[in-house]
Design a protein around this motif. Structure first.
Motif, PDB file in Angstrom:
ATOM      1  N   LEU A 129       0.827  -1.208   0.000  1.00  0.00           N
ATOM      2  CA  LEU A 129       0.000   0.000   0.000  1.00  0.00           C
ATOM      3  C   LEU A 129       0.861   1.257   0.000  1.00  0.00           C
ATOM      4  CD1 LEU A 129      -2.712  -1.109   2.588  1.00  0.00           C
ATOM      5  CD2 LEU A 129      -3.031  -0.797   0.132  1.00  0.00           C
ATOM      6  N   GLY A 130       2.029   1.173   0.646  1.00  0.00           N
ATOM      7  CA  GLY A 130       2.922   2.325   0.683  1.00  0.00           C
ATOM      8  C   GLY A 130       3.351   2.762  -0.704  1.00  0.00           C
ATOM      9  N   ARG A 131       3.610   1.796  -1.576  1.00  0.00           N
ATOM     10  CA  ARG A 131       4.022   2.136  -2.934  1.00  0.00           C
ATOM     11  C   ARG A 131       2.831   2.524  -3.800  1.00  0.00           C
ATOM     12  NH1 ARG A 131       8.779  -2.260  -4.425  1.00  0.00           N
ATOM     13  NH2 ARG A 131      10.324  -1.436  -2.962  1.00  0.00           N
ATOM     14  N   LEU A 132       1.723   1.831  -3.592  1.00  0.00           N
ATOM     15  CA  LEU A 132       0.539   2.155  -4.388  1.00  0.00           C
ATOM     16  C   LEU A 132       0.046   3.568  -4.099  1.00  0.00           C
ATOM     17  CD1 LEU A 132      -1.520  -1.174  -4.225  1.00  0.00           C
ATOM     18  CD2 LEU A 132      -0.313  -0.234  -6.197  1.00  0.00           C
ATOM     19  N   ARG A 133       0.099   3.969  -2.846  1.00  0.00           N
ATOM     20  CA  ARG A 133      -0.425   5.300  -2.506  1.00  0.00           C
ATOM     21  C   ARG A 133       0.421   6.419  -3.111  1.00  0.00           C
ATOM     22  NH1 ARG A 133       1.741   8.329   1.517  1.00  0.00           N
ATOM     23  NH2 ARG A 133       3.463   7.458   2.717  1.00  0.00           N
ATOM     24  N   LYS A 134       1.726   6.159  -3.256  1.00  0.00           N
ATOM     25  CA  LYS A 134       2.586   7.151  -3.900  1.00  0.00           C
ATOM     26  C   LYS A 134       2.292   7.239  -5.392  1.00  0.00           C
ATOM     27  CE  LYS A 134       6.564   6.754  -0.780  1.00  0.00           C
ATOM     28  NZ  LYS A 134       7.993   6.369  -0.694  1.00  0.00           N
ATOM     29  N   ARG A 135       1.959   6.091  -5.964  1.00  0.00           N
ATOM     30  CA  ARG A 135       1.753   6.045  -7.409  1.00  0.00           C
ATOM     31  C   ARG A 135       0.376   6.551  -7.810  1.00  0.00           C
ATOM     32  NH1 ARG A 135       3.239   0.373  -9.188  1.00  0.00           N
ATOM     33  NH2 ARG A 135       5.184   1.064  -8.221  1.00  0.00           N
ATOM     34  N   TYR A 136      -0.628   6.272  -6.976  1.00  0.00           N
ATOM     35  CA  TYR A 136      -2.003   6.612  -7.355  1.00  0.00           C
ATOM     36  C   TYR A 136      -2.632   7.651  -6.426  1.00  0.00           C
ATOM     37  CZ  TYR A 136      -1.193   2.484 -10.163  1.00  0.00           C
ATOM     38  OH  TYR A 136      -0.650   1.579 -11.044  1.00  0.00           O
ATOM     39  N   PHE A 137      -1.833   8.245  -5.574  1.00  0.00           N
ATOM     40  CA  PHE A 137      -2.215   9.437  -4.809  1.00  0.00           C
ATOM     41  C   PHE A 137      -3.445   9.240  -3.920  1.00  0.00           C
ATOM     42  CE2 PHE A 137      -0.307  10.727  -8.891  1.00  0.00           C
ATOM     43  CZ  PHE A 137       0.871  11.279  -8.410  1.00  0.00           C
ATOM     44  N   PHE A 138      -3.385   8.241  -3.062  1.00  0.00           N
ATOM     45  CA  PHE A 138      -4.382   8.129  -2.003  1.00  0.00           C
ATOM     46  C   PHE A 138      -3.638   8.047  -0.675  1.00  0.00           C
ATOM     47  CE2 PHE A 138      -3.599   3.759  -3.482  1.00  0.00           C
ATOM     48  CZ  PHE A 138      -3.240   3.130  -2.296  1.00  0.00           C
ATOM     49  N   THR A 139      -4.348   8.225   0.409  1.00  0.00           N
ATOM     50  CA  THR A 139      -3.724   8.217   1.731  1.00  0.00           C
ATOM     51  C   THR A 139      -4.110   6.959   2.492  1.00  0.00           C
ATOM     52  OG1 THR A 139      -5.569   9.355   2.801  1.00  0.00           O
ATOM     53  CG2 THR A 139      -3.855  10.734   1.786  1.00  0.00           C
ATOM     54  N   MET A 140      -3.358   6.675   3.546  1.00  0.00           N
ATOM     55  CA  MET A 140      -3.674   5.525   4.382  1.00  0.00           C
ATOM     56  C   MET A 140      -5.009   5.720   5.094  1.00  0.00           C
ATOM     57  SD  MET A 140      -1.272   3.397   3.816  1.00  0.00           S
ATOM     58  CE  MET A 140      -1.562   2.197   5.101  1.00  0.00           C
ATOM     59  N   GLN A 141      -5.343   6.980   5.375  1.00  0.00           N
ATOM     60  CA  GLN A 141      -6.636   7.270   5.990  1.00  0.00           C
ATOM     61  C   GLN A 141      -7.773   6.897   5.044  1.00  0.00           C
ATOM     62  OE1 GLN A 141      -7.331   8.334   9.118  1.00  0.00           O
ATOM     63  NE2 GLN A 141      -9.483   8.060   8.594  1.00  0.00           N
ATOM     64  N   GLU A 142      -7.573   7.153   3.750  1.00  0.00           N
ATOM     65  CA  GLU A 142      -8.592   6.785   2.763  1.00  0.00           C
ATOM     66  C   GLU A 142      -8.739   5.270   2.676  1.00  0.00           C
ATOM     67  OE1 GLU A 142      -8.552  10.362  -0.526  1.00  0.00           O
ATOM     68  OE2 GLU A 142      -6.898   8.938  -0.549  1.00  0.00           O
ATOM     69  N   VAL A 143      -7.636   4.555   2.812  1.00  0.00           N
ATOM     70  CA  VAL A 143      -7.709   3.091   2.817  1.00  0.00           C
ATOM     71  C   VAL A 143      -8.560   2.626   3.989  1.00  0.00           C
ATOM     72  CG1 VAL A 143      -6.388   0.947   2.977  1.00  0.00           C
ATOM     73  CG2 VAL A 143      -5.450   2.888   1.718  1.00  0.00           C
ATOM     74  N   LYS A 144      -8.313   3.206   5.150  1.00  0.00           N
ATOM     75  CA  LYS A 144      -9.083   2.849   6.339  1.00  0.00           C
ATOM     76  C   LYS A 144     -10.567   3.143   6.138  1.00  0.00           C
ATOM     77  CE  LYS A 144      -9.781   5.504   9.757  1.00  0.00           C
ATOM     78  NZ  LYS A 144      -9.732   6.397  10.934  1.00  0.00           N
ATOM     79  N   ASP A 145     -10.856   4.318   5.571  1.00  0.00           N
ATOM     80  CA  ASP A 145     -12.255   4.704   5.362  1.00  0.00           C
ATOM     81  C   ASP A 145     -12.950   3.769   4.377  1.00  0.00           C
ATOM     82  OD1 ASP A 145     -11.817   6.786   7.096  1.00  0.00           O
ATOM     83  OD2 ASP A 145     -11.471   8.276   5.512  1.00  0.00           O
ATOM     84  N   VAL A 146     -12.236   3.398   3.304  1.00  0.00           N
ATOM     85  CA  VAL A 146     -12.814   2.499   2.300  1.00  0.00           C
ATOM     86  C   VAL A 146     -13.106   1.137   2.908  1.00  0.00           C
ATOM     87  CG1 VAL A 146     -12.280   1.188   0.210  1.00  0.00           C
ATOM     88  CG2 VAL A 146     -11.855   3.646   0.275  1.00  0.00           C
ATOM     89  N   VAL A 147     -12.146   0.606   3.657  1.00  0.00           N
ATOM     90  CA  VAL A 147     -12.335  -0.707   4.280  1.00  0.00           C
ATOM     91  C   VAL A 147     -13.488  -0.669   5.271  1.00  0.00           C
ATOM     92  CG1 VAL A 147     -11.281  -2.398   5.830  1.00  0.00           C
ATOM     93  CG2 VAL A 147      -9.953  -1.441   3.949  1.00  0.00           C
ATOM     94  N   THR A 148     -13.534   0.392   6.060  1.00  0.00           N
ATOM     95  CA  THR A 148     -14.605   0.518   7.053  1.00  0.00           C
ATOM     96  C   THR A 148     -15.974   0.582   6.387  1.00  0.00           C
ATOM     97  OG1 THR A 148     -13.114   1.705   8.547  1.00  0.00           O
ATOM     98  CG2 THR A 148     -15.472   1.905   8.971  1.00  0.00           C
ATOM     99  N   SER A 149     -16.082   1.378   5.308  1.00  0.00           N
ATOM    100  CA  SER A 149     -17.369   1.520   4.623  1.00  0.00           C
ATOM    101  C   SER A 149     -17.796   0.225   3.944  1.00  0.00           C
ATOM    102  CB  SER A 149     -17.295   2.653   3.596  1.00  0.00           C
ATOM    103  OG  SER A 149     -16.355   2.342   2.580  1.00  0.00           O
ATOM    104  N   LEU A 150     -16.851  -0.493   3.362  1.00  0.00           N
ATOM    105  CA  LEU A 150     -17.185  -1.750   2.687  1.00  0.00           C
ATOM    106  C   LEU A 150     -17.565  -2.840   3.682  1.00  0.00           C
ATOM    107  CD1 LEU A 150     -14.446  -1.862  -0.110  1.00  0.00           C
ATOM    108  CD2 LEU A 150     -16.888  -1.437  -0.397  1.00  0.00           C
ATOM    109  N   MET A 151     -16.982  -2.802   4.862  1.00  0.00           N
ATOM    110  CA  MET A 151     -17.314  -3.808   5.870  1.00  0.00           C
ATOM    111  C   MET A 151     -18.703  -3.582   6.455  1.00  0.00           C
ATOM    112  SD  MET A 151     -13.738  -4.424   7.948  1.00  0.00           S
ATOM    113  CE  MET A 151     -14.461  -5.730   8.933  1.00  0.00           C
ATOM    114  N   LYS A 152     -19.189  -2.351   6.366  1.00  0.00           N
ATOM    115  CA  LYS A 152     -20.518  -2.050   6.894  1.00  0.00           C
ATOM    116  C   LYS A 152     -21.620  -2.473   5.934  1.00  0.00           C
ATOM    117  CE  LYS A 152     -19.082   1.844   9.794  1.00  0.00           C
ATOM    118  NZ  LYS A 152     -19.181   3.311  10.006  1.00  0.00           N
ATOM    119  N   LYS A 153     -21.263  -2.696   4.659  1.00  0.00           N
ATOM    120  CA  LYS A 153     -22.281  -3.055   3.662  1.00  0.00           C
ATOM    121  C   LYS A 153     -22.651  -4.530   3.762  1.00  0.00           C
ATOM    122  CE  LYS A 153     -20.999   0.541   0.362  1.00  0.00           C
ATOM    123  NZ  LYS A 153     -20.548   0.844  -1.011  1.00  0.00           N
TER     124      LYS A 153
END
Length: 234
Positions: free
Chosen positions: A210-234
Motif C-alpha cells: 500500500l505504501g508504494r501504491l499510494r505514492k503512485r495513485y495518490f491516495f492516503t492511508m486514511q482513505e484506505v481505512k475509510d474504504v475498508v470501514t465503509s465496505l465492511m458495513k455493507k
C-alpha cells in the motif's frame, strides 16, 4: 578415474557454471527490472525474485571459483611446462604477472565505472535509507532534505495509522507494508473492490504494498481505512 577423466569432468562443470553465470547476468542486467520504481511483480522470472536469482548467481560463482582452483591444480604441470617453453627463464614471473592481471581487470572496471553518490538515493528505505544518508553526509555529499522528510513522514504516518486503527470499529490494522491481498485476507473484501474504491487502475498489481501504491495513485492511508470501514458495513 584417470587424471584426464577428472580434467574432463572439471572442465564440463566449469562450462555449465559459466553458462549459468552468464545467463543470470544477462537476465538481471537486461530483463528483470530493479529499483524502487519498478513493481515487485515485474521482478519475478520463472517464479523466482530478482534477489533469488542473485543468490543463485552467487552460489554459481563460488562453485566456479572452487572448480577453477581444482582445474589449476590438475593442469599445473602443463601450465608450468608451457610457461617455461614460452617465457624461458622468466616463466615464474610471467605466471605471477598473470595472476596479478586478474585483479587488475577488476580494478579497471571499478576505476572506469561512474561513481555518482546520488544515483541510488531512492533505493534505501527506513533504516537502510538513514544509514545511507549518514554515510553520504560523512563523506561531505549534499543530501536532499525533501526526500528525507518524505521518508520520515511516511514512517510517522504509518505510526499514526496504527494508532487510529487500533481504535477503529473495523478492528483491522492497516500499514503501508500490507498489500491489497492482505486486506482481502483480513476482511474478506475482494482486493479488486478495494482497489476500485481507491482509484487504482485495473492493470495495477494488487500484490504491491500500500505504501508504494499510494505514492503512485495518490491516495492516503486514511482513505484506505475509510474504504475498508465503509465496505465492511455493507
Amino acid at each position: 578415474m584417470k587424471k584426464t577423466d577428472w580434467q574432463y569432468l572439471v572442465d564440463t562443470l566449469l562450462f555449465l557454471c559459466i553458462v549459468g553465470i552468464a545467463f543470470i547476468g544477462f537476465l538481471m542486467g537486461l530483463f528483470i527490472p530493479k529499483g524502487p520504481t519498478a513493481p515487485e511483480s515485474a521482478k519475478y522470472f520463472l517464479g523466482l525474485h530478482r534477489h533469488q536469482w542473485g543468490n543463485i548467481h552467487f552460489y554459481l560463482s563460488i562453485t566456479f571459483t572452487v572448480l577453477i582452483i581444482i582445474h589449476l591444480i590438475l593442469s599445473w604441470k602443463w601450465i608450468k611446462a608451457k610457461a617455461r617453453q614460452i617465457f624461458k627463464g622468466r616463466w615464474a614471473t610471467a605466471l605471477i604477472l598473470t595472476a596479478i592481471a586478474s585483479f587488475l581487470v577488476l580494478f579497471l572496471f571499478w576505476s572506469l565505472y561512474p561513481k555518482v553518490p546520488g544515483a541510488y538515493e531512492d533505493y534505501g528505505i527506513r533504516a537502510g535509507e538513514r544509514a545511507r544518508r549518514q554515510q553520504l553526509s560523512k563523506e561531505g555529499y549534499p543530501i536532499r532534505e525533501e526526500k528525507y522528510k518524505e521518508t520520515h513522514g511516511e514512517e510517522h504516518e504509518e505510526t499514526l495509522t496504527r494508532g487510529r486503527l487500533a481504535e477503529d470499529t473495523s478492528g483491522i490494522l492497516i500499514t503501508g507494508r500490507m498489500t491489497l491481498y492482505d486486506l482481502e485476507d483480513k476482511t474478506g473484501i475482494p482486493a479488486r473492490k478495494i482497489a476500485d474504491k481507491l482509484g487504482v487502475p485495473s492493470n495495477a498489481p494488487l500484490n504491491e504494498t500500500l505504501g508504494r501504491l499510494r505514492k503512485r495513485y495518490f491516495f492516503t492511508m486514511q482513505e484506505v481505512k475509510d474504504v475498508v470501514t465503509s465496505l465492511m458495513k455493507k
